[in-house]
Design a protein around this motif. Structure first.
Motif, PDB file in Angstrom:
ATOM      1  N   GLY A 298      34.638  46.524  15.454  1.00  0.00           N
ATOM      2  CA  GLY A 298      33.370  45.839  15.970  1.00  0.00           C
ATOM      3  C   GLY A 298      32.248  46.772  16.106  1.00  0.00           C
ATOM      4  N   TRP A 299      30.932  46.177  16.065  1.00  0.00           N
ATOM      5  CA  TRP A 299      29.821  46.971  16.697  1.00  0.00           C
ATOM      6  C   TRP A 299      29.119  46.204  17.680  1.00  0.00           C
ATOM      7  CZ3 TRP A 299      28.189  51.487  14.759  1.00  0.00           C
ATOM      8  CH2 TRP A 299      28.768  52.209  13.598  1.00  0.00           C
ATOM      9  N   PHE A 300      28.960  46.922  18.625  1.00  0.00           N
ATOM     10  CA  PHE A 300      28.170  46.511  19.775  1.00  0.00           C
ATOM     11  C   PHE A 300      27.068  47.155  20.030  1.00  0.00           C
ATOM     12  CE2 PHE A 300      31.594  43.589  21.980  1.00  0.00           C
ATOM     13  CZ  PHE A 300      32.556  43.772  20.941  1.00  0.00           C
ATOM     14  N   ARG A 301      25.995  46.776  20.956  1.00  0.00           N
ATOM     15  CA  ARG A 301      24.818  47.396  21.176  1.00  0.00           C
ATOM     16  C   ARG A 301      24.436  47.123  22.455  1.00  0.00           C
ATOM     17  NH1 ARG A 301      20.688  43.972  17.230  1.00  0.00           N
ATOM     18  NH2 ARG A 301      20.628  42.112  18.534  1.00  0.00           N
ATOM     19  N   GLN A 302      23.590  48.158  23.050  1.00  0.00           N
ATOM     20  CA  GLN A 302      23.019  47.949  24.481  1.00  0.00           C
ATOM     21  C   GLN A 302      21.625  48.352  24.388  1.00  0.00           C
ATOM     22  OE1 GLN A 302      25.227  49.985  27.631  1.00  0.00           O
ATOM     23  NE2 GLN A 302      24.269  48.847  29.249  1.00  0.00           N
ATOM     24  N   GLY A 303      20.702  47.620  24.408  1.00  0.00           N
ATOM     25  CA  GLY A 303      19.345  47.840  24.497  1.00  0.00           C
ATOM     26  C   GLY A 303      18.733  48.189  25.989  1.00  0.00           C
ATOM     27  N   PRO A 304      17.724  48.664  25.896  1.00  0.00           N
ATOM     28  CA  PRO A 304      17.034  49.179  27.338  1.00  0.00           C
ATOM     29  C   PRO A 304      17.081  48.176  28.567  1.00  0.00           C
ATOM     30  CG  PRO A 304      15.561  49.653  25.509  1.00  0.00           C
ATOM     31  CD  PRO A 304      16.577  48.939  24.954  1.00  0.00           C
ATOM     32  N   GLY A 305      17.622  48.355  29.470  1.00  0.00           N
ATOM     33  CA  GLY A 305      17.785  47.622  30.536  1.00  0.00           C
ATOM     34  C   GLY A 305      18.659  46.272  30.415  1.00  0.00           C
ATOM     35  N   LYS A 306      19.338  46.466  29.229  1.00  0.00           N
ATOM     36  CA  LYS A 306      20.312  45.023  28.922  1.00  0.00           C
ATOM     37  C   LYS A 306      21.696  45.525  29.176  1.00  0.00           C
ATOM     38  CE  LYS A 306      16.734  43.261  25.680  1.00  0.00           C
ATOM     39  NZ  LYS A 306      16.686  42.916  24.200  1.00  0.00           N
ATOM     40  N   GLU A 307      22.518  44.507  29.092  1.00  0.00           N
ATOM     41  CA  GLU A 307      23.901  44.530  29.014  1.00  0.00           C
ATOM     42  C   GLU A 307      24.371  44.775  27.650  1.00  0.00           C
ATOM     43  OE1 GLU A 307      25.172  42.100  32.903  1.00  0.00           O
ATOM     44  OE2 GLU A 307      25.977  41.589  30.971  1.00  0.00           O
TER      45      GLU A 307
ATOM     46  N   SER B 178      16.069  44.273   7.388  1.00  0.00           N
ATOM     47  CA  SER B 178      15.122  43.505   8.157  1.00  0.00           C
ATOM     48  C   SER B 178      14.858  43.773   9.565  1.00  0.00           C
ATOM     49  CB  SER B 178      15.191  42.048   7.819  1.00  0.00           C
ATOM     50  OG  SER B 178      15.046  41.780   6.544  1.00  0.00           O
ATOM     51  N   LEU B 179      14.872  44.871  10.035  1.00  0.00           N
ATOM     52  CA  LEU B 179      15.217  45.492  11.396  1.00  0.00           C
ATOM     53  C   LEU B 179      13.805  44.920  12.104  1.00  0.00           C
ATOM     54  CD1 LEU B 179      16.845  48.795  10.956  1.00  0.00           C
ATOM     55  CD2 LEU B 179      17.642  46.921  12.433  1.00  0.00           C
ATOM     56  N   LYS B 180      14.107  44.622  13.403  1.00  0.00           N
ATOM     57  CA  LYS B 180      13.229  44.007  14.349  1.00  0.00           C
ATOM     58  C   LYS B 180      13.081  45.047  15.422  1.00  0.00           C
ATOM     59  CE  LYS B 180      14.090  39.244  13.015  1.00  0.00           C
ATOM     60  NZ  LYS B 180      14.690  38.115  13.486  1.00  0.00           N
ATOM     61  N   PRO B 181      12.026  45.157  16.308  1.00  0.00           N
ATOM     62  CA  PRO B 181      11.938  46.075  17.410  1.00  0.00           C
ATOM     63  C   PRO B 181      12.956  45.728  18.360  1.00  0.00           C
ATOM     64  CG  PRO B 181       9.669  45.343  16.754  1.00  0.00           C
ATOM     65  CD  PRO B 181      10.533  44.678  15.796  1.00  0.00           C
ATOM     66  N   GLU B 182      13.226  44.349  18.471  1.00  0.00           N
ATOM     67  CA  GLU B 182      14.485  43.938  19.442  1.00  0.00           C
ATOM     68  C   GLU B 182      15.788  44.401  18.974  1.00  0.00           C
ATOM     69  OE1 GLU B 182      12.110  42.105  18.043  1.00  0.00           O
ATOM     70  OE2 GLU B 182      12.687  39.887  17.439  1.00  0.00           O
ATOM     71  N   ASP B 183      15.834  45.039  17.996  1.00  0.00           N
ATOM     72  CA  ASP B 183      17.173  45.701  17.645  1.00  0.00           C
ATOM     73  C   ASP B 183      17.270  47.052  18.095  1.00  0.00           C
ATOM     74  OD1 ASP B 183      16.829  43.892  14.341  1.00  0.00           O
ATOM     75  OD2 ASP B 183      17.950  43.454  15.719  1.00  0.00           O
ATOM     76  N   THR B 184      16.355  47.555  18.609  1.00  0.00           N
ATOM     77  CA  THR B 184      16.332  48.848  19.133  1.00  0.00           C
ATOM     78  C   THR B 184      17.303  48.623  20.207  1.00  0.00           C
ATOM     79  OG1 THR B 184      13.961  49.256  18.935  1.00  0.00           O
ATOM     80  CG2 THR B 184      15.249  50.370  20.814  1.00  0.00           C
ATOM     81  N   ALA B 185      18.419  49.620  20.197  1.00  0.00           N
ATOM     82  CA  ALA B 185      19.388  49.687  21.258  1.00  0.00           C
ATOM     83  C   ALA B 185      20.437  51.070  20.922  1.00  0.00           C
ATOM     84  CB  ALA B 185      20.256  48.457  21.120  1.00  0.00           C
ATOM     85  N   VAL B 186      21.314  51.322  21.623  1.00  0.00           N
ATOM     86  CA  VAL B 186      22.450  52.164  21.362  1.00  0.00           C
ATOM     87  C   VAL B 186      23.531  51.229  20.801  1.00  0.00           C
ATOM     88  CG1 VAL B 186      24.022  53.849  22.262  1.00  0.00           C
ATOM     89  CG2 VAL B 186      22.006  53.907  23.135  1.00  0.00           C
ATOM     90  N   TYR B 187      24.101  51.793  19.564  1.00  0.00           N
ATOM     91  CA  TYR B 187      24.936  50.938  18.779  1.00  0.00           C
ATOM     92  C   TYR B 187      26.499  51.720  18.863  1.00  0.00           C
ATOM     93  CZ  TYR B 187      21.626  47.848  16.941  1.00  0.00           C
ATOM     94  OH  TYR B 187      20.570  46.774  16.631  1.00  0.00           O
ATOM     95  N   TYR B 188      27.263  50.694  19.242  1.00  0.00           N
ATOM     96  CA  TYR B 188      28.741  51.281  19.693  1.00  0.00           C
ATOM     97  C   TYR B 188      29.689  50.934  18.571  1.00  0.00           C
ATOM     98  CZ  TYR B 188      26.712  53.010  24.000  1.00  0.00           C
ATOM     99  OH  TYR B 188      26.019  53.310  25.322  1.00  0.00           O
ATOM    100  N   CYS B 189      30.656  51.747  17.995  1.00  0.00           N
ATOM    101  CA  CYS B 189      31.552  51.221  17.206  1.00  0.00           C
ATOM    102  C   CYS B 189      32.812  50.942  18.033  1.00  0.00           C
ATOM    103  CB  CYS B 189      31.700  52.247  16.230  1.00  0.00           C
ATOM    104  SG  CYS B 189      33.335  52.114  15.229  1.00  0.00           S
TER     105      CYS B 189
ATOM    106  N   TRP C  66      36.321  52.979  22.022  1.00  0.00           N
ATOM    107  CA  TRP C  66      34.724  53.027  21.790  1.00  0.00           C
ATOM    108  C   TRP C  66      34.421  54.358  21.310  1.00  0.00           C
ATOM    109  CZ3 TRP C  66      32.123  48.566  22.715  1.00  0.00           C
ATOM    110  CH2 TRP C  66      32.776  47.281  23.165  1.00  0.00           C
ATOM    111  N   GLY C  67      33.270  54.463  20.568  1.00  0.00           N
ATOM    112  CA  GLY C  67      32.710  55.469  20.065  1.00  0.00           C
ATOM    113  C   GLY C  67      31.651  55.943  21.372  1.00  0.00           C
ATOM    114  N   GLN C  68      30.943  56.907  21.069  1.00  0.00           N
ATOM    115  CA  GLN C  68      30.303  57.558  22.037  1.00  0.00           C
ATOM    116  C   GLN C  68      28.741  56.830  21.543  1.00  0.00           C
ATOM    117  OE1 GLN C  68      30.742  58.830  19.096  1.00  0.00           O
ATOM    118  NE2 GLN C  68      28.757  59.424  18.405  1.00  0.00           N
ATOM    119  N   GLY C  69      28.333  56.303  20.758  1.00  0.00           N
ATOM    120  CA  GLY C  69      27.291  55.349  20.396  1.00  0.00           C
ATOM    121  C   GLY C  69      26.308  56.212  19.466  1.00  0.00           C
ATOM    122  N   THR C  70      25.353  55.476  18.852  1.00  0.00           N
ATOM    123  CA  THR C  70      24.066  56.235  18.074  1.00  0.00           C
ATOM    124  C   THR C  70      22.839  55.302  18.293  1.00  0.00           C
ATOM    125  OG1 THR C  70      23.512  56.656  15.954  1.00  0.00           O
ATOM    126  CG2 THR C  70      24.796  54.767  15.993  1.00  0.00           C
TER     127      THR C  70
END
Length: 120
Positions: A35-44, A84-95, A110-114
């Motif tokens: 899976g891929w997960f993400r964590q944006g600024p100030g978000k879970e 079609s990336l959007k500004p709201e896609d900004t985040a650290v992405y984790y595998c 979990w990976g270390q994130g990118t």
């Protein structure tokens, strides 16, 4: 144990594309759901996409039609094509990996994130 290393993040303008990669090592990769997960600024951290070992895919509604998850079991790689990336896609992405079903969204490794940054 499964070790995961992400790559491919960066800075892109809105409307652009990026492809994230995740290299896996360790235990049998072909039995893992990925899976891929993400964590944006100030978000879970939130679910983005998942793929079963057999290739069934699952997406969060926010990325359906824009993102595509895929895997190459022979190379022990997982990919996330993001269009079609959007500004709201900004985040650290984790595998992430699990031996549970892909749709469980309960991942064990979990990976270390990118970092992905989308400018407007």
């Amino acid at each position: 144990q499964v070790q995961l290393v992400e790559s491919g993040g960066g800075l892109v303008q809105a409307g652009g594309s990026l492809r994230l990669s995740c290299a896996a090592s360790g235990r049998t990769f072909s039995n893992c759901a990925m899976g891929w997960f993400r964590q944006g600024p100030g978000k879970e951290r939130e679910f983005v996409a998942a793929i079963s070992w057999g290739g069934d895919t699952y997406y969060d509604d926010s990325v359906k039609g824009r993102f595509t998850i895929s895997r190459d079991n022979a190379k022990k790689m997982v990919y996330l094509q993001m269009n079609s990336l959007k500004p709201e896609d900004t985040a650290v992405y984790y595998c992430a990996a699990t031996y549970r079903p892909a749709y469980s969204r309960n991942y064990d490794y979990w990976g270390q994130g990118t970092q992905v940054t989308v400018s407007s």
